[in-house]
Motif scaffolding. Structure first.
Motif, short mmCIF file in Angstrom:
data_model
loop_
_atom_site.label_atom_id
_atom_site.label_comp_id
_atom_site.label_asym_id
_atom_site.label_seq_id
_atom_site.Cartn_x
_atom_site.Cartn_y
_atom_site.Cartn_z
N LYS A 193 0.87 -1.16 0.00
CA LYS A 193 0.00 0.00 0.00
C LYS A 193 0.92 1.22 0.00
CE LYS A 193 -3.70 -2.32 -0.26
NZ LYS A 193 -4.46 -2.30 -1.52
N GLY B 257 2.27 4.78 -0.16
CA GLY B 257 1.77 6.07 0.27
C GLY B 257 0.92 6.02 1.52
N SER B 258 0.64 4.81 2.01
CA SER B 258 -0.20 4.66 3.19
C SER B 258 0.65 4.47 4.44
CB SER B 258 -1.14 3.46 3.02
OG SER B 258 -1.90 3.24 4.20
N ASN B 259 0.14 4.96 5.58
CA ASN B 259 0.85 4.78 6.85
C ASN B 259 0.04 3.96 7.85
OD1 ASN B 259 -1.16 6.53 7.59
ND2 ASN B 259 0.21 8.23 8.11
N SER B 260 -1.03 3.31 7.36
CA SER B 260 -1.88 2.52 8.25
C SER B 260 -2.36 1.26 7.52
CB SER B 260 -3.08 3.35 8.73
OG SER B 260 -3.86 3.77 7.61
N GLY C 242 -5.68 -0.75 6.74
CA GLY C 242 -7.13 -0.76 6.74
C GLY C 242 -7.69 -2.18 6.76
N ASP D 154 -7.80 -3.67 3.37
CA ASP D 154 -6.47 -4.06 2.88
C ASP D 154 -6.06 -5.42 3.44
OD1 ASP D 154 -6.39 -1.60 1.61
OD2 ASP D 154 -5.39 -0.63 3.31
N ALA E 205 2.55 -1.18 4.44
CA ALA E 205 2.21 0.23 4.24
C ALA E 205 3.52 1.00 4.16
CB ALA E 205 1.34 0.74 5.38
N SER E 206 3.84 1.52 3.00
CA SER E 206 5.18 2.06 2.74
C SER E 206 5.56 3.21 3.66
CB SER E 206 5.30 2.49 1.28
OG SER E 206 4.43 3.59 1.01
N GLU E 207 4.58 3.98 4.10
CA GLU E 207 4.88 5.16 4.93
C GLU E 207 4.73 4.90 6.42
OE1 GLU E 207 6.20 7.67 3.20
OE2 GLU E 207 5.86 6.27 1.54
N TYR E 208 4.49 3.65 6.78
CA TYR E 208 4.36 3.33 8.20
C TYR E 208 5.72 3.52 8.87
CZ TYR E 208 3.44 0.66 12.47
OH TYR E 208 3.29 0.27 13.78
N SER F 61 1.48 -7.32 9.28
CA SER F 61 1.32 -5.92 8.88
C SER F 61 2.55 -5.14 9.35
CB SER F 61 0.06 -5.32 9.51
OG SER F 61 -1.08 -6.06 9.14
#
Length: 660
Positions: free
Chosen positions: A95, A97-100, A102, A105, A134-137, A157
């Motif tokens: 994912k 650009g995501s930091n979480s 969902g 997902d 999540a790439s920005e996590y 995750s």
């Protein structure tokens, strides 16, 4: 089946631009929607993460397999990345650009994993490890969620740094030999497509081969399709008029056979049409196809719906058009799905009278208004000078409504039109006890009977269990359950059933409530099945809507009856039993609600219709089923307790396991 298949070493030997170029070329060939800039940017960021992982693996594990954008047959979905580490298949969904993380997902990556576990041949002895990245996590921690069994590990995750460390740990702790990535990526993938999946695949451009892969592994279906195609070609070449009857138990693949046959036979000179008199089935299939087409071609949904309407046709509209115009059809092959539901002569006469009164327009062919639907089709096709073939797909024991002609209607139509030929399984001829004196008119072909349910890879004996159950044979039913991996649970509470489904459902699997249309006293339990209520429900959305939308089947609030679900399927069914059918060992009681009491149904045909309703409802599930038997009331004569108590005990004696 994949955009790139390589090893860690070979991947690092290529520049990032080369990798992105190969992905873009493969995407263009695949027939997916036009490549977007967002997708290209996501690939660049994914490449950056993968290079960090592979640099750490390069020294000791240079030959680990890497598969990018693996395409799941029949799902029109792709897995971002698969890394083959020893005896483990690592399924990674990025994912970017995501930091979480969902809920949807997590369901997505688990859904991919379940498909690999169940259907991917080379993975049958391997452990599957799903990972959501999540790439920005921020952080290196790893979370474990959604426990699962059957050689599927918990979903991991994590972010980019956590992923690098986790993969490195997996590689260092594995001493099993590496799986060849080319062998893995080219493996047989043998699911039985769901009806809605099959529609989307067959009528989508550029992906016909996927349905061929799915069906080619089943010799029964493959043989039936071959016989249909051969009969069609023979009818055209010899100028013959032929009806070919395909029968089968519920879930045996009749609709898949029809869809594949009409699609494979069509070419520049000959083409077929898919027809059905099952209105709800057509609406759901059209909506599913439209949503798939809109997503694939990036067109508005309203435009996609117009396209889907041109591919799947109502047999009633087809007949009405040709009755009014007097014209011959242009097609050569006519697939009539749910053909056992074709209308008899009395029903046609009644409906034709209503149409004339409503429209004020007389039919060009008023003589057809006195015939059954099968015979009307024969007469309309007689307008064609060339040969043609009708394939009547008939479900065994699935006539559920007054006015349906059943298989007998097709036999009668052919008797009255002796220039038509019949090809059918021997059991059809024997059951009807007809045409014995006209043997030149028919051909027996037992390969046109589909005897094994294919709805689930673990439900081969389910239709036999349903037959035993509905015939009051508890011991036989229990022995069949013992031989099956298909879970059948039972409870006295709808809420308990909902809770069980929520805990059991995995990935993007679909669940839904089912109930008989005669279950008029389920309202106290929050379930309404009256015809007026059902008219206000968007059942195409019920079958296709996403998880989280209470209007879809996932909400477990609205029940579909046998009329809405015949010919369709869901992964997990919650069937709410009612007082209209009561079973005990050796006893079958059929009833209908009259006022505040239930009265026995003595009419033989109506009894069969009611039993067949439950046969349809009991065979809709692909993965498992929960049966709810309401407790009833000692104060309400329309909901007596004792019959439901007996029904509950009978179902338990048939092998159903209580979820409490």
């Amino acid at each position: 089946m994949a955009y790139i298949v390589t090893t860690v070493c070979d991947y690092l030997d290529k520049h990032t631009e080369t990798i992105i170029g190969e992905l873009a070329i493969a995407d263009n060939i695949s027939g997916f929607v036009q490549l977007s800039q967002l997708q290209v940017e996501a690939w660049y960021k994914t490449d950056k993460i993968l290079r960090k992982i592979f640099h750490d693996l390069m020294q000791h594990h240079p030959n680990l397999g890497v598969v990018l954008e693996y395409r799941l047959p029949r799902r029109e979905k792709r897995i971002d990345c698969i890394i083959l580490i020893g005896g483990t298949v690592v399924v990674i969904e990025f994912k970017i650009g995501s930091n979480s993380f969902g809920k949807q997902d997590l369901a997505q990556v688990l859904d991919y994993t379940i498909d690999i576990r169940n259907y991917h041949y080379e993975s049958r002895e391997l452990v599957i490890q799903p990972i959501l990245c999540a790439s920005e996590y921020v952080g290196e921690d790893v979370k474990y969620e959604h426990s699962y069994s059957g050689k599927i590990n918990n979903v991991v995750s994590t972010g980019s740094l956590g992923l690098v460390n986790f993969i490195k740990h997996l590689a260092e702790s594995s001493d099993a030999p590496s799986v060849n990535p080319l062998k893995w990526a080219s493996s047989k993938y043998v699911p039985t497509p769901g009806i809605l999946d099959a529609v989307s695949i067959l009528f989508a451009e550029g992906v016909q081969s996927e349905i061929e892969i799915c069906l080619a592994q089943n010799s029964v279906i493959d043989d039936a399709i071959s016989h249909i195609k051969l009969a069609a070609e023979e009818s055209v070449a010899q100028g013959k008029k032929t009806v070919l009857i395909v029968t089968g138990v519920p879930g045996s693949g009749k609709t898949l056979v029809g869809l594949k046959a009409v699609h494979s036979f069509s070419n520049q000179t000959n083409y077929g049409v898919y027809l059905s008199g099952n209105g709800p089935l057509m609406k759901v299939m059209r909506e599913s196809l439209a949503r798939s087409y809109a997503r694939k071609k990036s067109v508005p949904l309203i435009a996609a719906r117009k396209t889907s309407e041109t591919l799947l046709h109502s047999v009633h509209s087809f007949i009405d058009h040709h009755k009014r115009t007097g014209s011959p059809p242009g097609e050569t092959l006519f697939i009539f799905d749910e053909a056992q539901r074709a209308w008899g002569a009395d029903k046609i006469s009644k409906m034709s009278g209503k149409q004339r009164a409503f429209s004020g327009v007389e039919s060009f062919s008023p003589e057809l208004d006195k015939l059954s639907e099968p015979e009307i089709l024969l007469r309309i096709l007689d307008r064609k000078e060339a040969g043609c073939l009708i394939v009547a797909l008939c479900g065994n024991g699935q006539e559920i409504h007054d006015g349906e002609a059943g298989v007998a209607g097709w036999i009668d139509a052919i008797q009255r039109n002796p220039h038509w030929n019949l090809v059918a399984p021997g059991a059809v001829i024997e059951e009807m006890g007809r045409l014995v004196a006209q043997q030149s008119q028919f051909t027996i072909n037992d390969q046109l009977h589909l005897s094994v349910p294919l709805r689930s890879h673990r439900a081969e004996k389910h239709s036999q269990w349903v037959d035993a159950l509905l015939n009051g044979k508890a011991k036989e039913a229990a022995s069949l359950v013992a031989q099956s991996l298909f879970p059948i649970r039972i409870t006295r509470s709808i809420d308990s059933a909902r809770d069980y489904i929520q805990k059991t459902l995995r990935g993007e699997r679909r669940a839904g409530l089912l109930a008989s249309s005669g279950a008029s006293r389920l309202r106290p339990y929050g379930v309404e099945v009256s015809a007026d209520f059902r008219k206000g429900i968007d059942y195409p959305f019920w079958f296709t809507g996403e998880c989280g939308d209470f209007r879809s089947s996932h909400g477990l609030e609205i029940a579909a009856t046998e009329f809405e679900c015949q010919g369709l399927e869901i992964d997990w069914a919650v069937l709410i039993w009612s007082w209209d059918l009561l079973l005990t060992e050796g006893s079958v009681v059929t009833q209908q609600c009259s006022g505040v009491t239930w009265k026995s149904i003595s009419n033989f045909q109506k009894r069969n219709y009611l039993i067949n309703k439950y046969r349809v409802l009991l065979t809709r599930a692909r993965l498992g089923m929960v049966i709810v038997v309401p407790i009833g009331s000692v104060y309400d004569t329309s909901r007596p307790s004792q019959p439901m108590d007996n029904m509950y005990e009978y179902l338990k004696s048939c092998g159903c396991i209580d979820i409490c």
